[in-house]
Write a protein that holds these residues in place. Sequence first.
Motif, mmCIF file in Angstrom:
data_model
loop_
_atom_site.group_PDB
_atom_site.id
_atom_site.type_symbol
_atom_site.label_atom_id
_atom_site.label_comp_id
_atom_site.label_asym_id
_atom_site.label_seq_id
_atom_site.Cartn_x
_atom_site.Cartn_y
_atom_site.Cartn_z
ATOM 1 N N GLY A 5 60.232 94.050 83.224
ATOM 2 C CA GLY A 5 60.044 93.065 82.311
ATOM 3 C C GLY A 5 59.829 91.639 83.092
ATOM 4 O O GLY A 5 59.138 90.812 82.818
ATOM 5 N N MET A 6 60.623 91.641 84.065
ATOM 6 C CA MET A 6 60.455 90.408 84.822
ATOM 7 C C MET A 6 59.373 90.275 85.620
ATOM 8 O O MET A 6 58.792 89.252 85.516
ATOM 9 C CB MET A 6 61.743 90.615 85.940
ATOM 10 C CG MET A 6 61.927 89.438 86.864
ATOM 11 S SD MET A 6 63.394 89.528 87.940
ATOM 12 C CE MET A 6 63.113 88.264 88.954
ATOM 13 N N LEU A 7 58.702 91.285 86.428
ATOM 14 C CA LEU A 7 57.445 91.205 87.026
ATOM 15 C C LEU A 7 56.318 90.925 86.096
ATOM 16 O O LEU A 7 55.301 90.244 86.547
ATOM 17 C CB LEU A 7 57.535 92.441 87.796
ATOM 18 C CG LEU A 7 58.166 92.688 88.895
ATOM 19 C CD1 LEU A 7 58.107 94.053 89.844
ATOM 20 C CD2 LEU A 7 58.042 91.416 89.984
ATOM 21 N N LEU A 24 68.510 89.963 96.400
ATOM 22 C CA LEU A 24 69.751 90.652 96.702
ATOM 23 C C LEU A 24 70.871 90.171 95.837
ATOM 24 O O LEU A 24 71.604 90.901 95.136
ATOM 25 C CB LEU A 24 70.110 90.226 98.019
ATOM 26 C CG LEU A 24 71.525 90.825 98.713
ATOM 27 C CD1 LEU A 24 71.543 92.327 98.645
ATOM 28 C CD2 LEU A 24 71.591 90.378 99.983
ATOM 29 N N GLY A 25 70.613 88.821 95.401
ATOM 30 C CA GLY A 25 71.646 88.360 94.423
ATOM 31 C C GLY A 25 71.366 88.863 92.945
ATOM 32 O O GLY A 25 72.461 89.412 92.312
ATOM 33 N N ILE A 26 70.188 89.374 92.634
ATOM 34 C CA ILE A 26 70.081 89.866 91.393
ATOM 35 C C ILE A 26 70.254 91.239 91.431
ATOM 36 O O ILE A 26 70.951 91.861 90.286
ATOM 37 C CB ILE A 26 68.530 89.739 91.123
ATOM 38 C CG1 ILE A 26 67.832 88.294 90.687
ATOM 39 C CG2 ILE A 26 68.238 90.861 90.047
ATOM 40 C CD1 ILE A 26 68.346 87.899 89.424
ATOM 41 N N THR A 27 70.224 91.957 92.445
ATOM 42 C CA THR A 27 70.704 93.447 92.455
ATOM 43 C C THR A 27 72.214 93.457 92.329
ATOM 44 O O THR A 27 72.902 94.165 91.813
ATOM 45 C CB THR A 27 70.061 94.059 93.760
ATOM 46 O OG1 THR A 27 68.632 93.933 93.779
ATOM 47 C CG2 THR A 27 70.421 95.456 93.992
ATOM 48 N N SER A 28 72.703 92.655 93.370
ATOM 49 C CA SER A 28 74.164 92.936 93.530
ATOM 50 C C SER A 28 75.110 91.928 92.444
ATOM 51 O O SER A 28 76.318 92.397 91.844
ATOM 52 C CB SER A 28 74.887 92.208 94.775
ATOM 53 O OG SER A 28 74.500 90.812 94.986
ATOM 54 N N GLY A 29 74.439 90.825 91.836
ATOM 55 C CA GLY A 29 75.105 90.177 90.484
ATOM 56 C C GLY A 29 74.622 90.617 89.288
ATOM 57 O O GLY A 29 75.469 90.491 88.287
ATOM 58 N N VAL A 30 73.642 91.303 88.792
ATOM 59 C CA VAL A 30 73.008 91.909 87.720
ATOM 60 C C VAL A 30 73.097 93.417 87.531
ATOM 61 O O VAL A 30 73.590 94.050 86.864
ATOM 62 C CB VAL A 30 71.879 91.024 87.405
ATOM 63 C CG1 VAL A 30 71.318 91.771 85.892
ATOM 64 C CG2 VAL A 30 71.906 89.572 87.269
ATOM 65 N N GLN A 47 66.249 90.950 79.001
ATOM 66 C CA GLN A 47 66.723 90.113 80.333
ATOM 67 C C GLN A 47 65.846 89.841 81.154
ATOM 68 O O GLN A 47 65.791 88.754 81.918
ATOM 69 C CB GLN A 47 68.156 91.190 80.711
ATOM 70 C CG GLN A 47 69.277 90.961 79.875
ATOM 71 C CD GLN A 47 70.407 91.830 80.398
ATOM 72 O OE1 GLN A 47 70.893 91.337 81.488
ATOM 73 N NE2 GLN A 47 71.101 92.695 79.691
ATOM 74 N N GLY A 48 64.860 90.853 81.851
ATOM 75 C CA GLY A 48 63.954 90.556 82.726
ATOM 76 C C GLY A 48 62.855 89.897 82.191
ATOM 77 O O GLY A 48 62.661 88.871 83.080
ATOM 78 N N ILE A 49 62.592 89.652 81.208
ATOM 79 C CA ILE A 49 61.432 88.726 80.595
ATOM 80 C C ILE A 49 62.097 87.398 80.650
ATOM 81 O O ILE A 49 61.402 86.250 81.090
ATOM 82 C CB ILE A 49 61.134 89.060 79.073
ATOM 83 C CG1 ILE A 49 60.323 90.377 79.186
ATOM 84 C CG2 ILE A 49 60.310 87.815 78.652
ATOM 85 C CD1 ILE A 49 59.935 90.813 77.742
ATOM 86 N N LEU A 50 63.336 87.350 80.055
ATOM 87 C CA LEU A 50 63.906 85.881 80.076
ATOM 88 C C LEU A 50 64.274 85.293 81.376
ATOM 89 O O LEU A 50 64.042 84.014 81.987
ATOM 90 C CB LEU A 50 65.504 85.856 79.410
ATOM 91 C CG LEU A 50 65.363 85.960 77.970
ATOM 92 C CD1 LEU A 50 66.596 86.252 77.378
ATOM 93 C CD2 LEU A 50 64.498 84.926 77.323
ATOM 94 N N LEU A 51 64.576 86.280 82.645
ATOM 95 C CA LEU A 51 64.663 85.600 83.977
ATOM 96 C C LEU A 51 63.330 85.417 84.348
ATOM 97 O O LEU A 51 63.033 84.518 85.192
ATOM 98 C CB LEU A 51 65.473 87.160 84.795
ATOM 99 C CG LEU A 51 65.716 86.706 86.130
ATOM 100 C CD1 LEU A 51 66.457 85.424 86.123
ATOM 101 C CD2 LEU A 51 66.361 87.629 86.788
#
Length: 213
Positions: free
Chosen positions: A160-162, A137-143, A4-8
């Motif tokens: 994975g995202m970074l 903030l959206g990533i934290t609160s929404g995912v 999920q982190g890689i895709l984002l």
Amino acid sequence: MVIQGILLGLSLSFLVGPLLFAIVEAGIGQGFRAGLSVAAGIWVSDVLYVLAALFGVSALETLTHLPDFRMWAGWLGGLLLLAFGAGGMWKARRPAPETQLVAGHTGWAAATRTYSWWFLRGFLLNTINPGTVFFWLGITSGVVVPNGWDKREMLLFFGGMLTTLVITDTLKAWAAKRVRRFLTPSHIRKIHLVIGALMLVFGLVLILRTMIS
């Protein structure tokens, strides 16, 4: 979590905005290391936001709820983009003296700047941007929060995202350097002018949105 982190991270890497143009401008103007320095500043800024998400979600939420936070963040971010855009256009319009031509390259380079300056540019562009604050903030609160992830799972997701962002930004800086070899001094000046103009547009749009909201 890693996937999920890689895709984002991949979806973010394809976004067209000031950060992309900053990396391209540095890479074309002064080579791979300059572009990588801008990207490194962006990465450090992102890491700080990730740490805030991991250990201080409430503090991040408190920051965004401060009186007139959107207004001040919008004005600061907009003025920063205007300053970088105007500075880039002014520098590009100046004739480049012989001492500013990079040995071994046909491309024109702006006045030599230290890598720390490029690093600071990337760091400020990413940090003083209300969109960045609300994104994390959206990533934290929404995912993250809805999934109930613990610290290890959050680290896997953000890692994975970074990692994806580091790889894609490095490729952008490398590609800018490769393109630079085929450009004449006139071409590079025009590219700097266009990127500077785009920075001005982004800055004006951000300020206008701040005034309207």
